[in-house]
Enzyme design. Structure first.
Site, PDB file in Angstrom:
ATOM      1  N   TYR A  29       0.768  -1.222  -0.035  1.00 17.35           N
ATOM      2  CA  TYR A  29       0.050   0.230  -0.024  1.00 17.35           C
ATOM      3  C   TYR A  29       1.018   1.249   0.012  1.00 17.35           C
ATOM      4  O   TYR A  29       0.948   1.830   1.054  1.00 17.35           O
ATOM      5  CB  TYR A  29      -1.090  -0.018   1.391  1.00 17.35           C
ATOM      6  CG  TYR A  29      -1.569  -1.107   1.355  1.00 17.35           C
ATOM      7  CD1 TYR A  29      -2.598  -1.482   0.406  1.00 17.35           C
ATOM      8  CD2 TYR A  29      -1.577  -2.128   2.401  1.00 17.35           C
ATOM      9  CE1 TYR A  29      -3.643  -2.701   0.556  1.00 17.35           C
ATOM     10  CE2 TYR A  29      -2.369  -3.325   2.624  1.00 17.35           C
ATOM     11  CZ  TYR A  29      -3.390  -3.432   1.902  1.00 17.35           C
ATOM     12  OH  TYR A  29      -3.868  -4.822   1.899  1.00 17.35           O
ATOM     13  N   TRP A  35      -9.108   5.824   5.780  1.00 18.00           N
ATOM     14  CA  TRP A  35      -9.463   5.589   7.213  1.00 18.00           C
ATOM     15  C   TRP A  35      -8.208   5.093   7.871  1.00 18.00           C
ATOM     16  O   TRP A  35      -8.381   5.272   9.017  1.00 18.00           O
ATOM     17  CB  TRP A  35     -10.599   4.692   7.274  1.00 18.00           C
ATOM     18  CG  TRP A  35     -10.667   3.187   7.209  1.00 18.00           C
ATOM     19  CD1 TRP A  35      -9.769   2.467   6.374  1.00 18.00           C
ATOM     20  CD2 TRP A  35     -11.289   2.095   7.820  1.00 18.00           C
ATOM     21  NE1 TRP A  35      -9.943   1.237   6.414  1.00 18.00           N
ATOM     22  CE2 TRP A  35     -11.023   0.962   7.406  1.00 18.00           C
ATOM     23  CE3 TRP A  35     -12.439   2.377   8.970  1.00 18.00           C
ATOM     24  CZ2 TRP A  35     -11.520  -0.524   7.889  1.00 18.00           C
ATOM     25  CZ3 TRP A  35     -13.032   1.140   9.569  1.00 18.00           C
ATOM     26  CH2 TRP A  35     -12.445  -0.050   8.984  1.00 18.00           C
ATOM     27  N   GLY A 173     -13.896  -0.411   3.862  1.00 12.59           N
ATOM     28  CA  GLY A 173     -12.725  -0.819   4.615  1.00 12.59           C
ATOM     29  C   GLY A 173     -12.718  -2.141   5.185  1.00 12.59           C
ATOM     30  O   GLY A 173     -11.508  -2.761   5.339  1.00 12.59           O
ATOM     31  N   ASP A 175     -13.000  -4.788   3.034  1.00 12.48           N
ATOM     32  CA  ASP A 175     -13.253  -5.115   1.510  1.00 12.48           C
ATOM     33  C   ASP A 175     -13.776  -6.238   0.992  1.00 12.48           C
ATOM     34  O   ASP A 175     -14.550  -6.486   0.399  1.00 12.48           O
ATOM     35  CB  ASP A 175     -11.798  -5.117   0.814  1.00 12.48           C
ATOM     36  CG  ASP A 175     -11.117  -3.711   1.067  1.00 12.48           C
ATOM     37  OD1 ASP A 175     -11.613  -2.968   1.990  1.00 12.48           O
ATOM     38  OD2 ASP A 175     -10.268  -3.216   0.463  1.00 12.48           O
ATOM     39  N   ARG A 210      -6.227 -13.298  -0.429  1.00  7.45           N
ATOM     40  CA  ARG A 210      -6.469 -12.262  -1.127  1.00  7.45           C
ATOM     41  C   ARG A 210      -8.060 -12.369  -1.754  1.00  7.45           C
ATOM     42  O   ARG A 210      -8.216 -13.550  -2.094  1.00  7.45           O
ATOM     43  CB  ARG A 210      -5.508 -11.750  -2.295  1.00  7.45           C
ATOM     44  CG  ARG A 210      -4.241 -11.149  -1.696  1.00  7.45           C
ATOM     45  CD  ARG A 210      -4.237  -9.999  -0.965  1.00  7.45           C
ATOM     46  NE  ARG A 210      -4.787  -8.817  -1.656  1.00  7.45           N
ATOM     47  CZ  ARG A 210      -5.237  -7.614  -1.613  1.00  7.45           C
ATOM     48  NH1 ARG A 210      -4.903  -7.264  -0.169  1.00  7.45           N
ATOM     49  NH2 ARG A 210      -5.472  -6.637  -2.199  1.00  7.45           N
ATOM     50  N   TYR A 366      -8.541 -12.325   3.515  1.00 12.48           N
ATOM     51  CA  TYR A 366      -8.992 -11.220   3.728  1.00 12.48           C
ATOM     52  C   TYR A 366     -10.314 -10.740   4.301  1.00 12.48           C
ATOM     53  O   TYR A 366     -11.257 -10.848   3.529  1.00 12.48           O
ATOM     54  CB  TYR A 366      -8.812 -10.156   2.664  1.00 12.48           C
ATOM     55  CG  TYR A 366      -8.035  -9.131   2.665  1.00 12.48           C
ATOM     56  CD1 TYR A 366      -6.758  -9.283   3.042  1.00 12.48           C
ATOM     57  CD2 TYR A 366      -8.578  -8.083   1.944  1.00 12.48           C
ATOM     58  CE1 TYR A 366      -6.017  -8.073   3.107  1.00 12.48           C
ATOM     59  CE2 TYR A 366      -7.771  -6.870   1.983  1.00 12.48           C
ATOM     60  CZ  TYR A 366      -6.549  -6.935   2.651  1.00 12.48           C
ATOM     61  OH  TYR A 366      -5.945  -5.739   2.538  1.00 12.48           O
ATOM     62  N   GLU A 410      -0.650  -7.014   9.352  1.00  8.77           N
ATOM     63  CA  GLU A 410      -2.128  -6.309   9.125  1.00  8.77           C
ATOM     64  C   GLU A 410      -3.290  -7.167   9.615  1.00  8.77           C
ATOM     65  O   GLU A 410      -4.243  -6.424   9.813  1.00  8.77           O
ATOM     66  CB  GLU A 410      -1.866  -6.575   7.360  1.00  8.77           C
ATOM     67  CG  GLU A 410      -3.219  -5.690   6.952  1.00  8.77           C
ATOM     68  CD  GLU A 410      -2.910  -5.981   5.116  1.00  8.77           C
ATOM     69  OE1 GLU A 410      -2.006  -6.835   4.834  1.00  8.77           O
ATOM     70  OE2 GLU A 410      -3.890  -5.395   4.532  1.00  8.77           O
TER      71      GLU A 410
HETATM   72  C1  9WN Z   1      -8.211  -1.495  -1.136  1.00  7.38           C
HETATM   73  C2  9WN Z   1      -5.115   0.142   3.113  1.00  7.38           C
HETATM   74  C3  9WN Z   1      -6.495  -0.706   2.742  1.00  7.38           C
HETATM   75  C4  9WN Z   1      -7.445  -0.536   4.146  1.00  7.38           C
HETATM   76  C5  9WN Z   1      -8.784  -1.441   3.893  1.00  7.38           C
HETATM   77  C6  9WN Z   1      -8.174  -2.888   3.617  1.00  7.38           C
HETATM   78  C7  9WN Z   1      -7.244  -2.766   2.328  1.00  7.38           C
HETATM   79  C8  9WN Z   1      -7.315  -2.251  -0.063  1.00  7.38           C
HETATM   80  C9  9WN Z   1      -6.954  -3.672  -0.755  1.00  7.38           C
HETATM   81  O1  9WN Z   1      -5.943  -1.949   2.622  1.00  7.38           O
HETATM   82  O2  9WN Z   1      -7.983  -2.238   1.211  1.00  7.38           O
HETATM   83  O3  9WN Z   1      -8.473  -0.320  -0.651  1.00  7.38           O
HETATM   84  O4  9WN Z   1      -6.189  -3.787  -1.540  1.00  7.38           O
HETATM   85  O5  9WN Z   1      -7.647  -4.789  -0.255  1.00  7.38           O
HETATM   86  O6  9WN Z   1      -9.168  -3.815   3.369  1.00  7.38           O
HETATM   87  O7  9WN Z   1      -9.382  -1.519   4.972  1.00  7.38           O
HETATM   88  O8  9WN Z   1      -7.794   0.715   4.348  1.00  7.38           O
HETATM   89  O9  9WN Z   1      -4.608  -0.533   4.305  1.00  7.38           O
END
Ligand code: 9WN
Length: 448
Positions: A29, A35, A173, A175, A210, A366, A410
Site C-alpha cells: 500500500y 481511514w 474498509g 473489503d 486475497r 482477507y 496487517e
Molecule cells: C483497497 C489500506 C487498505 C485498508 C482497507 C483494507 C485494504 C485495499 C485492498 O487495505 O484495502 O483499498 O487492496 O484490499 O481492506 O481497510 O484501508 O490499508
C-alpha cells in the site's frame, strides 16, 4: 513487554512516514489511505502530534469540491506500476487546483473527526505549543469534516433515510467481507478485465489471502461503471449495481457527529446540530440495519431491501454509538461473547472478522475470518462507551498480547494468532500505542 512493543511500534511508524503522509505499509500500500490515516493519527499523536495533524491535513487537502474524501490519495512519487488499480485506472479529473489523477473517487468510513478529537485531547500532555497547533488544526479541519458528513448524508443517502450508502466494497474498509456476498452476486463479473489489467496484489501477497478473481473482476467492473458515469451519485439506487448500507460505516458516521459536537464546543460553533444529527443516525441504524429475528445488526442491500445473511464484525460496531439504547448494546454484547465472535477457550485472541461457526469461515482470506486490530479497537471503544469495562480490558490486553507476540501485522490468524498479510503495518502499530497508553474511559461518553 510494554516498552518493547512501544518501541517497535514507534519504529514502524517512523519507517512508514513518507514526508507528508503515512503509508499503510511500504510494499502493498504505497499511497495514503483514508481511514488508515484516522487510525494512525489516534496512535501517532502520542509520539509525534505534528505528524498526526500533517497526515490528516494531507488527506483533506485532497477533498473533492462535493465534500467526498477520497479513499486513496496517490503519491506522485510512487510509480504507476507499484499499485493497482492506480491513478491511470481511476482517471480522476483535476479538481480544486489539484493535478488530475491525484486520488480515487471512492470514500472510506469517516473516522477522521473521531481521530481529530483524540489527537486534540492528547495535545495537552505535549505542552502549550502543541495545544496551539491542535487548536489551529481543528479550525482548519472542522469545516472540511462537516463537508465530508454532508456529502455522505446527502449525495450518498441513496436509501433516503439519512444513512450513507457505499457503492463499492472498498468503501467499507472491510473489503472482502462475506457481508457483501449477497449484494455482489448480482454484480456482473467480467473475467476478461483480468486479462486486460494485472492484479499487482497477487505479486506481493499470497493468493489464498486475497480476494478471488471473480470478486476482483466485480470490483473492477464497479469502478468502471462509476467512472463511466463521471463518478456522479445521482440515481445510485437505480443505476449502480452495488448500493448497500453498512453498520460499521454508518456507526462511524454517527460517532463522527459526536466528535464534531466536541470539536464545535472547543471552536465556539454550535454543538447541538451535531448531537441532533448523531441521534438521527443512531435511530436510522436501529430502524434499518437491526434484524429483530437474529437480534443483530446487518448490512442492508438498498436495491433489494434485504439484509445480508452473513454475521460479520461490522454488526458489532454500532456499540460505539453513545445513544444506542441499552437493549441493542446488550444484543451486541451477546453476539460478541457468543461462540461466533467470543474468545474461545483454546485461544485468547481478539474477535475475528467473521462468524467462527460459519461454514465458509476462512482463517486466511482477507476479512473472511482473520483478526484485525482496527475493528477490535472500535469494539473496545464501544464496550467502554456502554460500561462493559471488564470485557473492554480483556479485549485491550488480548490485542496488546497478540501484537507483542506476533508483530505489527496487517491481520492475524484467528486460531493461532500468527501474523499474516503485511508486516510493519501502520494502523496496527499506531493503535498498539493507543492501547498501551490509554486505559481511560473516553471523555466523550454520552451525547447530552
Ligand atoms: C483497497 C489500506 C487498505 C485498508 C482497507 C483494507 C485494504 C485495499 C485492498 O487495505 O484495502 O483499498 O487492496 O484490499 O481492506 O481497510 O484501508 O490499508
Amino acid at each position: 513487554m510494554s516498552a518493547e512493543l512501544w518501541n517497535s511500534a514507534v519504529r514502524v511508524l517512523d519507517k512508514n512516514w513518507a514526508g507528508d503522509h503515512m503509508v499503510p505499509s511500504r510494499r502493498l500500500y504505497p499511497h495514503q489511505w483514508s481511514w488508515d490515516a484516522a487510525f494512525i493519527a489516534v496512535g501517532l499523536c502520542y509520539v509525534n502530534p505534528s505528524r498526526a495533524w500533517r497526515d490528516l491535513r494531507s488527506l483533506f487537502e485532497a477533498q473533492w469540491p462535493d465534500g467526498r474524501v477520497p479513499h486513496i490519495v496517490f503519491d506522485p512519487h510512487t510509480a504507476e506500476g507499484d499499485y493497482f488499480p492506480g491513478p491511470v485506472f481511476w482517471d480522476v479529473p483535476a479538481y480544486g487546483g489539484r493535478r488530475p489523477r491525484g486520488s480515487t473517487a471512492l470514500v472510506q468510513p469517516p473516522l477522521h473527526a473521531v481521530a481529530a478529537w483524540e489527537v486534540y485531547r492528547r495535545a495537552m500532555s505535549h505542552g502549550a505549543a502543541a495545544v496551539r497547533e491542535a487548536h489551529a488544526a481543528l479550525e482548519w479541519l472542522y469545516p472540511r469534516l462537516v463537508a465530508q458528513q454532508d456529502y455522505l448524508t446527502g449525495h450518498r443517502d441513496a436509501g433516503g433515510a439519512g444513512l450513507a450508502s457505499i457503492v463499492h466494497p472498498w468503501e467499507s474498509g472491510l473489503d472482502n467481507s462475506p457481508a457483501w456476498d449477497a449484494a455482489m452476486s448480482a454484480v456482473p463479473a467480467d473475467l476478461t478485465l483480468l486479462q486486460k489489467y494485472h492484479r499487482r496484489d497477487l505479486d506481493v501477497a499470497d493468493a489464498a489471502h486475497r480476494p478471488t478473481d471473480v470478486d476482483y473482476a466485480r470490483y473492477l467492473g464497479l469502478v468502471l461503471s462509476y467512472r463511466d458515469g463521471g463518478y456522479a451519485d445521482a440515481h445510485l439506487a437505480r443505476d449502480h449495481d452495488f448500493v448497500v448500507e453498512c453498520p460499521n460505516f454508518n456507526a462511524i458516521l454517527g460517532a463522527a457527529e459526536i466528535a464534531l459536537a466536541q470539536i464545535a464546543g472547543v471552536l465556539g460553533a454550535d454543538p447541538q446540530v451535531h448531537r441532533a444529527r448523531a441521534q438521527r443516525i443512531t435511530t436510522a441504524i436501529v430502524d434499518r440495519l437491526y434484524d429483530a429475528r437474529s437480534r443483530t445488526f446487518r448490512v442492508l442491500d438498498v436495491r433489494t431491501g434485504a439484509h445480508s445473511p452473513a454475521r460479520c464484525i461490522s454488526g458489532l460496531v454500532p456499540l460505539i454509538l453513545p445513544d444506542l439504547p441499552a437493549y441493542y448494546a446488550d444484543d451486541i454484547m451477546t453476539e460478541a461473547r457468543s461462540a461466533r465472535f467470543g474468545l474461545p477457550q483454546q485461544t485468547d485472541l481478539p474477535a475475528p472478522s467473521y462468524d467462527r461457526t460459519a461454514a465458509d469461515f476462512d482463517t486466511l482470506r482477507y476479512w473472511r475470518g482473520p483478526v484485525w486490530i482496527n475493528v477490535n479497537w472500535l469494539l473496545r471503544r464501544g464496550m467502554l462507551q456502554h460500561g462493559y469495562r471488564d470485557e473492554a480490558e480483556d479485549l485491550r490486553t488480548a490485542m496488546v498480547r497478540l501484537v507483542h507476540r506476533s508483530g505489527e501485522y496487517e491481520y492475524f490468524h484467528p486460531m493461532t494468532g500468527e501474523g499474516i498479510g503485511e508486516p510493519a503495518f501502520s494502523w496496527t502499530a499506531a493503535l498498539s500505542l493507543d492501547l498501551l497508553a490509554d486505559r481511560s474511559i473516553p471523555a466523550y461518553a454520552r451525547a447530552a
